[in-house]
Design an enzyme around this catalytic site. Structure first.
Site, PDB file in Angstrom:
ATOM      1  N   GLU A 171       0.735  -0.995  -0.293  1.00 55.11           N
ATOM      2  CA  GLU A 171      -0.347  -0.068  -0.138  1.00 55.11           C
ATOM      3  C   GLU A 171       0.856   0.965  -0.032  1.00 55.11           C
ATOM      4  OE1 GLU A 171      -3.606  -0.159  -0.267  1.00 55.11           O
ATOM      5  OE2 GLU A 171      -2.617   1.944  -0.504  1.00 55.11           O
ATOM      6  N   CYS A 200       5.423   5.203   9.858  1.00 53.82           N
ATOM      7  CA  CYS A 200       6.180   4.318   9.039  1.00 53.82           C
ATOM      8  C   CYS A 200       7.594   4.939   8.254  1.00 53.82           C
ATOM      9  CB  CYS A 200       4.689   4.675   7.657  1.00 53.82           C
ATOM     10  SG  CYS A 200       4.215   4.509   7.443  1.00 53.82           S
TER      11      CYS A 200
HETATM   12  C1  UGA Z   1       4.530   7.703   4.260  1.00 54.73           C
HETATM   13  C2  UGA Z   1       4.191   7.452   2.190  1.00 54.73           C
HETATM   14  O1  UGA Z   1       4.557   8.460   1.378  1.00 54.73           O
HETATM   15  C3  UGA Z   1       3.342   6.827   1.742  1.00 54.73           C
HETATM   16  O2  UGA Z   1       3.659   6.407  -0.041  1.00 54.73           O
HETATM   17  C4  UGA Z   1       3.135   5.035   2.516  1.00 54.73           C
HETATM   18  O3  UGA Z   1       2.436   4.314   2.379  1.00 54.73           O
HETATM   19  C5  UGA Z   1       3.262   5.511   4.016  1.00 54.73           C
HETATM   20  O4  UGA Z   1       3.804   6.383   4.262  1.00 54.73           O
HETATM   21  C6  UGA Z   1       3.125   3.667   4.010  1.00 54.73           C
HETATM   22  O5  UGA Z   1       4.378   3.550   4.558  1.00 54.73           O
HETATM   23  O6  UGA Z   1       2.055   3.310   5.063  1.00 54.73           O
HETATM   24  P1  UGA Z   1       2.791   8.834   5.479  1.00 54.73           P
HETATM   25  O7  UGA Z   1       4.164   8.083   6.049  1.00 54.73           O
HETATM   26  O8  UGA Z   1       1.870   8.781   5.447  1.00 54.73           O
HETATM   27  O9  UGA Z   1       3.328   8.327   4.278  1.00 54.73           O
HETATM   28  O10 UGA Z   1       3.289  10.458   5.456  1.00 54.73           O
HETATM   29  P2  UGA Z   1       4.148  11.327   4.398  1.00 54.73           P
HETATM   30  O11 UGA Z   1       3.164  12.303   3.847  1.00 54.73           O
HETATM   31  O12 UGA Z   1       5.520  10.630   3.528  1.00 54.73           O
HETATM   32  O13 UGA Z   1       4.840  11.760   5.307  1.00 54.73           O
HETATM   33  C7  UGA Z   1       6.284  11.514   5.977  1.00 54.73           C
HETATM   34  C8  UGA Z   1       6.871  11.889   6.811  1.00 54.73           C
HETATM   35  O14 UGA Z   1       7.942  13.306   6.058  1.00 54.73           O
HETATM   36  C9  UGA Z   1       5.882  13.398   7.292  1.00 54.73           C
HETATM   37  O15 UGA Z   1       6.558  13.824   9.265  1.00 54.73           O
HETATM   38  C10 UGA Z   1       5.902  14.702   6.440  1.00 54.73           C
HETATM   39  O16 UGA Z   1       5.984  15.992   7.145  1.00 54.73           O
HETATM   40  C11 UGA Z   1       7.749  14.667   6.235  1.00 54.73           C
HETATM   41  N1  UGA Z   1       7.693  15.260   5.253  1.00 54.73           N
HETATM   42  C12 UGA Z   1       7.416  15.135   4.070  1.00 54.73           C
HETATM   43  C13 UGA Z   1       8.917  16.527   5.099  1.00 54.73           C
HETATM   44  O17 UGA Z   1       9.114  16.825   5.720  1.00 54.73           O
HETATM   45  N2  UGA Z   1       9.179  17.202   3.526  1.00 54.73           N
HETATM   46  C14 UGA Z   1       8.566  16.889   2.865  1.00 54.73           C
HETATM   47  O18 UGA Z   1       8.877  17.092   1.704  1.00 54.73           O
HETATM   48  C15 UGA Z   1       7.171  15.934   2.836  1.00 54.73           C
END
Ligand code: UGA
Length: 468
Positions: free
Chosen positions: A153, A284
């Site tokens: 996923e 994640c």
């Molecule tokens: C992540 C992946 O993006 C999904 O594709 C995957 O399905 C999911 O893990 C999982 O393994 O189930 P998620 O953990 O929901 O999704 O959130 P993200 O949007 O990826 O963000 C992760 C972290 O990185 C957050 O703390 C966010 O704030 C940070 N982030 C994200 C940044 O600091 N900078 C960015 O440019 C993007």
């Protein structure tokens, strides 16, 4: 098809609701009676924008929820979407996967060739493990009576419905011919985006109708299992990298927002996941990078780049704390207001968030903390009972008589706060915006001592830096 999703967490509840919308008779199966009752009452067991509405619209029609494993007997496909938390050594704890496999074996119909699909994030080889447990508890044979598939996923919390109905890719690891056929059939409507009209009102989010159709990528099971880990680790590396560049920008007087924009114009780099932060966190990336590193060490094939990204991420948390210390000189007796406890906006998920690390470091250094989050406060408090934090239900209350306000999560409501009112509440006007989302010029005008990350508010030039 008759679909059963085991687990009603972030993966199972969204997947289950989506297949129900797409016309499959879908049952979400969970051992937690509370969550099942919630779904049957038309409510989502998790906070995810739009999901409540979807469950409420489809429950009792094509979506069902139960604690009774007996539903497996009628299933054509069974998704395993249970949790795989980290063990102390970093490896994934497969307890819930094993339990699910055992129960599938007990209830599977020997006369129905059912496809069992791992949707949870699971280490390479887990499909073989699940198959052997089912064989043991059922006396049936994989590929004779049932088949295995891996279908990782990729949904992001907060955008789960968009990701599940309009994915960029669907990765299916399957080697059995029947399993391959069933998986394609199951995803037919998503791959071709048919029967979406009329239902799009139920999706409750905006999407680009011109977005490309998803790529359906069929591969072997082990590669599919690896794609998930390798993707998450890559994204973690990307964020750690941009955060390191932000630190260097700040030192040299460059602006990370400008730099990230310029970098992102190269399609080989891409403009996503270049948003500065106090570090990545959540349920994640920390768990998946830990598992990948533990496995790579076990097999003497170390992933030094991923290890560096993890170390660098901790440094980013520390960097934020150091920045506050530098500004306030001493943290002893200082009051600090924290905005945002979840790892990103639009989720109530407060597992392993950077807020817990940063708040602990601030408290250890003598600060007193007030904190607010629109949806994550209850979970954060429950998971961090040792943190002496004053939780407030209104964001403004975080700002009374504080020496600093630190925005950790960019919830929309923080962007629209009455900042002039906030300024008057504060003991000293230091505002640290760790996502660079607030309007710097306006805040300066209001008299804030505003700082972001990787941007230079005082416009120190490189030459000045070299001289100093
Ligand atoms: C992540 C992946 O993006 C999904 O594709 C995957 O399905 C999911 O893990 C999982 O393994 O189930 P998620 O953990 O929901 O999704 O959130 P993200 O949007 O990826 O963000 C992760 C972290 O990185 C957050 O703390 C966010 O704030 C940070 N982030 C994200 C940044 O600091 N900078 C960015 O440019 C993007």
């Amino acid at each position: 098809m008759n679909v059963v999703c085991i687990g009603s967490g972030y993966v199972g509840s969204v997947t289950g609701a989506a297949f129900a919308v797409l016309g499959h008779h879908t049952t979400v199966l969970d051992i937690d009676q509370n969550k099942v009752d919630q779904m049957n009452a038309g409510k989502s067991p998790i906070y995810e924008p739009g999901l409540d509405h979807l469950i409420n619209s489809y429950i009792g029609r094509s979506l069902f929820a139960t604690t009774d494993y007996g539903v497996i007997y009628h299933a054509d496909v069974v998704f395993i979407g249970v949790g795989t938390p980290s063990k102390a050594d970093g490896t994934a704890d497969l307890t819930y996967i094993r339990l699910a496999a055992q129960s599938i074996g007990q209830y599977v119909n020997p006369d129905k060739f059912v496809v069992i699909i791992n949707k949870s994030t699971v280490p390479v080889g887990t499909a073989d493990l699940v198959a052997s447990i089912i064989e043991e508890s059922s006396n049936l044979k994989v590929d004779t009576h049932f088949a295995m598939a891996s279908n990782p996923e990729f949904l992001r919390e907060g955008y789960a419905l968009e990701d599940v109905f309009f994915p960029e890719r669907i990765v299916v690891g399957a080697e059995n011919i029947h399993a391959k056929k069933v998986m394609k059939e199951l995803y037919f409507n998503v791959i071709n985006r048919v029967e979406y009209e009329g239902k799009s009102i139920d999706f409750q989010f905006s999407h680009n109708p011109n977005a490309a159709l998803p790529i359906y990528y069929e591969t072997d099971i082990k590669s599919a299992e690896m794609i998930k880990y390798a993707s998450n680790a890559f994204l973690a590396v990307k964020i750690s990298y941009i955060n390191e560049i932000a630190r260097l920008c700040e030192t040299l007087g460059a602006n990370i927002t400008e730099v990230a924009t310029g970098m992102g114009m190269d399609s080989r780099i891409g403009n996503k996941f270049l948003q500065v932060s106090s570090g990545w966190s959540g349920s994640c990336f920390p768990k998946d990078t830990a598992e990948l590193l533990a496995t790579s060490q076990k097999y003497s094939c170390e992933l030094t780049v991923v290890q560096a990204a993890v170390d660098s991420n901790q440094q980013m948390h520390d960097y934020v704390v150091d920045k506050i210390k530098r500004k306030l000189k001493t943290l002893n007796g200082k009051n600090i207001g924290i905005l945002g406890l979840t790892f990103k906006p639009n989720t109530d998920d407060a597992r392993k968030t950077q807020a817990s690390v940063i708040i602990k470091e601030l408290i250890d250094a003598g600060a007193r903390i007030k904190a607010h989050d629109p949806h994550g406060m209850a979970m954060f408090q429950q998971l961090n009972p040792a943190l002496d934090v004053q939780y407030v239900s209104n964001a403004i209350d975080v700002t009374y008589n504080v020496d600093a306000v630190v925005l950790l999560t960019h919830w929309a409501e923080y962007l629209h706060m009455d900042w002039s009112f906030v300024k008057n509440n504060m003991r000293s006007p230091y505002l640290l915006d760790t996502r660079n989302v607030l309007k710097q010029g306006h805040l300066h005008q209001l008299g804030f001592d505003y700082e972001g990350l990787g941007i230079h508010s005082t416009k120190k030039t490189t030459q000045e830096f070299v001289r100093s």
